[in-house]
Design a protein around this motif. Structure first.
Motif, mmCIF file in Angstrom:
data_model
loop_
_atom_site.group_PDB
_atom_site.id
_atom_site.type_symbol
_atom_site.label_atom_id
_atom_site.label_comp_id
_atom_site.label_asym_id
_atom_site.label_seq_id
_atom_site.Cartn_x
_atom_site.Cartn_y
_atom_site.Cartn_z
ATOM 1 N N UNK A 113 -34.801 -4.161 4.500
ATOM 2 C CA UNK A 113 -33.960 -3.128 5.120
ATOM 3 C C UNK A 113 -32.933 -3.705 6.085
ATOM 4 N N UNK A 114 -33.133 -4.949 6.537
ATOM 5 C CA UNK A 114 -32.186 -5.549 7.477
ATOM 6 C C UNK A 114 -31.023 -6.254 6.782
ATOM 7 N N UNK A 115 -31.025 -6.277 5.443
ATOM 8 C CA UNK A 115 -29.965 -6.970 4.701
ATOM 9 C C UNK A 115 -28.723 -6.080 4.567
ATOM 10 N N UNK A 116 -27.554 -6.714 4.683
ATOM 11 C CA UNK A 116 -26.292 -6.049 4.382
ATOM 12 C C UNK A 116 -25.592 -6.869 3.305
ATOM 13 N N UNK A 117 -25.219 -6.196 2.198
ATOM 14 C CA UNK A 117 -24.658 -6.889 1.039
ATOM 15 C C UNK A 117 -23.195 -6.556 0.815
ATOM 16 N N UNK A 118 -22.536 -7.464 0.121
ATOM 17 C CA UNK A 118 -21.194 -7.219 -0.404
ATOM 18 C C UNK A 118 -21.237 -7.550 -1.897
ATOM 19 N N UNK A 119 -21.096 -6.546 -2.732
ATOM 20 C CA UNK A 119 -21.143 -6.732 -4.184
ATOM 21 C C UNK A 119 -19.853 -7.420 -4.649
ATOM 22 N N UNK A 120 -19.976 -8.433 -5.519
ATOM 23 C CA UNK A 120 -18.801 -9.202 -5.949
ATOM 24 C C UNK A 120 -18.895 -9.555 -7.434
ATOM 25 N N UNK A 121 -17.727 -9.720 -8.058
ATOM 26 C CA UNK A 121 -17.629 -10.108 -9.462
ATOM 27 C C UNK A 121 -17.137 -11.550 -9.580
ATOM 28 N N UNK A 122 -17.664 -12.257 -10.561
ATOM 29 C CA UNK A 122 -17.228 -13.627 -10.808
ATOM 30 C C UNK A 122 -15.868 -13.619 -11.493
ATOM 31 N N UNK A 132 -22.313 -25.139 -11.284
ATOM 32 C CA UNK A 132 -22.484 -25.700 -9.943
ATOM 33 C C UNK A 132 -21.574 -25.054 -8.913
ATOM 34 N N UNK A 133 -20.476 -24.427 -9.338
ATOM 35 C CA UNK A 133 -19.613 -23.712 -8.408
ATOM 36 C C UNK A 133 -18.775 -22.700 -9.170
ATOM 37 N N UNK A 134 -18.410 -21.631 -8.478
ATOM 38 C CA UNK A 134 -17.604 -20.587 -9.102
ATOM 39 C C UNK A 134 -16.893 -19.792 -8.009
ATOM 40 N N UNK A 135 -16.041 -18.851 -8.448
ATOM 41 C CA UNK A 135 -15.239 -18.051 -7.526
ATOM 42 C C UNK A 135 -15.574 -16.576 -7.683
ATOM 43 N N UNK A 136 -15.740 -15.882 -6.548
ATOM 44 C CA UNK A 136 -15.986 -14.445 -6.533
ATOM 45 C C UNK A 136 -14.763 -13.715 -5.994
ATOM 46 N N UNK A 137 -14.679 -12.406 -6.287
ATOM 47 C CA UNK A 137 -13.483 -11.633 -5.949
ATOM 48 C C UNK A 137 -13.553 -10.949 -4.580
ATOM 49 N N UNK A 138 -14.361 -11.474 -3.661
ATOM 50 C CA UNK A 138 -14.434 -10.927 -2.307
ATOM 51 C C UNK A 138 -14.197 -12.059 -1.307
#
Length: 297
Positions: A113-122, A132-138
């Motif tokens: 319940x203490x988590x705050x998320x930001x949903x993101x797309x690759x 090993x690495x990638x880019x998200x849209x946030x």
């Protein structure tokens, strides 16, 4: 087909049919006897049969193209209907995927319940690397900062290493510079999960610094300890694929297969806020549990 009935060949054929059909009538009008008519008809019969055969063939030819046009229209209608059904199926599959993602997201929220998320797309992967690495849209605009953990409903993915206004770069737990305080859920054995250059191509990482007699078995679940890393306590990292030894310091090594699908990743959750775990907070939680138990008595 209409062009044939306007062609010279059709006009000549039609003229021949008229002539052949009218000859017996002309002979009769001229007063010729039955013998002459019979002889003329006998001579012309093969031609008449051929002409009628040609006429029947032309009728069949026309019927064939009429049927062909009908079937063509029917196939086009069926193809359009099939495309529509495929579109509906794709929409349904997309909706089901969205629903599954939201159920997983809400499941984590209920558990933490203490988590705050930001949903993101690759939106991109680094060329020449294995997940090993990638880019998200946030990025900064969504409150993302360097060091934030990235995960899915299955487990830890990695951490944010670079942030722009509308994007962020993520380094996964397979990278050689990755390290996560971890422990074996079954036995409590403590170590550090690190990326490994040799095993990265196989999608594997290592649980290091285990005592040589550590209680570790294939299939054991490995979770984050919350100490000495950017990750909160209790997140799934993966499971032990096999156990080996470190020839340099005579300790035990557990090769870990990440729980998150790093190769097939399309979406992820950036953990923007959470309660930091410390040994003091763990002791406080134990004390609170003891007080609750004492009150119950």
């Amino acid at each position: 087909m209409n062009d044939f009935f306007k062609s010279k060949a059709f006009i000549i054929l039609l003229t021949l049919l008229v002539i052949l059909g009218g000859v017996p009538a002309i002979l009769g009008a001229m007063g010729q006897g039955d013998f002459v008519r019979d002889a003329a008809v006998s001579l012309l019969t093969p031609l008449l049969r051929g002409a009628y055969a040609v006429g029947d063939g032309l009728r069949g030819y026309g019927e064939y193209f009429t049927e062909f046009d009908r079937l063509k229209d029917e196939n086009e209608a069926l193809a359009a209907e099939l495309d529509e059904l495929r579109g509906k199926l794709e929409s349904a599959e997309l909706l089901e995927s969205e629903n599954a993602w939201m159920r997983a997201y809400l499941g984590i929220k209920r558990a933490h319940t203490d988590y705050t998320f930001c949903d993101a797309n690759l939106i991109g992967r680094e060329a020449g690397t294995f997940a090993s690495s990638f880019t998200l849209d946030k990025g900064v605009g969504a409150g993302v900062t360097v060091g934030m953990p990235v995960l899915t409903a299955d487990g830890i993915v990695g951490r944010v290493t670079e942030v722009g206004r509308t994007y962020c770069r993520v380094s996964t737990i397979l990278n050689y510079d990755s390290s996560i305080g971890a422990y074996i859920e079954r036995s409590g054995e403590v170590g550090i999960v690190c990326g490994d250059f040799e095993r990265r191509e196989d999608g594997l990482c290592l649980l290091r610094y285990l005592p040589f007699d550590a209680d570790v078995e294939v299939g054991d679940k490995v979770v984050s300890s919350g100490l000495g890393s950017v990750y909160p306590r209790g997140l799934v990292i993966g499971e032990v694929a096999y156990v080996t030894g470190d020839p340099y310091d005579h300790t035990k090594l557990a090769v870990v297969r990440p729980a998150a699908d790093l190769a097939g990743l399309t979406r992820a959750m950036i953990l923007t806020s959470y309660e930091v775990y410390t040994e003091k907070s763990d002791a406080a939680a134990d004390a609170a549990a003891d007080d609750t138990a004492a009150d119950g008595e």
